[in-house]
Write an enzyme that holds these catalytic residues in place. Sequence first.
Site: not given
Length: 255
Positions: A17-19, A65-66, A92, A178, A213, A216
């Site tokens: 939905n974004k980025g 929702d993963v 993603n 991360y 994005t 960050n």
Amino acid sequence: MNEHTTQRKVALVTGANKGIGRAIAEQLAALGMTVLVGARDPRRGEEAAAAVRAAGGDAHALALDVTAPATVREAARLVEERFGHLDVLVNNAGITGSGQVAPQDAVDQIPSSVDLDMVRAVFETNVFGVIAVINAMLPLLRRSPAARIVNVSSHAGSLTLTSDPDGPFAALLPSAAYTPSKATLNALTVQYANELRKDGILVNAAAPGFVNTESNNHTGHLTPAQGAAVVVRLATLGADGPTAGFFSEDGPLPW
């Protein structure tokens, strides 16, 4: 199913939905694919899908929702019911764990003081969520004559690059959440590729680069469209394309 849906390749992009995810969806739609815009927030997913349609693409929102197994199963059921198969899966969806903080500034991920709950949350999305989605969608991918899976990783996931004290990543703060999650995702990519090679399903990892994005706080120097390019290339590989690889737009990356 109508004729329209059966003739087009069908692609699912999680976190679309974004980025970068949204740019991937836009580019795959521009190539003529039916794109399923996976998003935790159905409203945001529908807004993104509507924008892709307004630009001339074929897109549909898919609540996903993963980290929630029930929504993963339901998403697979809906894809099965509406399209009967899946040609492209782009994993993603991902989180940094530190909110809108660039990786090099994430002091809360320093290994000696990290909160284990944060590490678990990052792995839940960036690793376990990928396993959940691939396994749920695999029966549908097996019905495609040329299925492709792309896992969106990061240069930070390269042990070679991040362990070089004189390399370009030496300035990054050490990360126990991360960065290890992306290294694990790379390892997972190889294992799925090895399992699915005999079936002609190509599985690769992509590093989009430092993209501007929300994750960050918009400090990246690449546009989402630029970051999406390598992902789209791997999602549309020919039969002779690589599998079990890790690539940036400039070519193969070291593990």
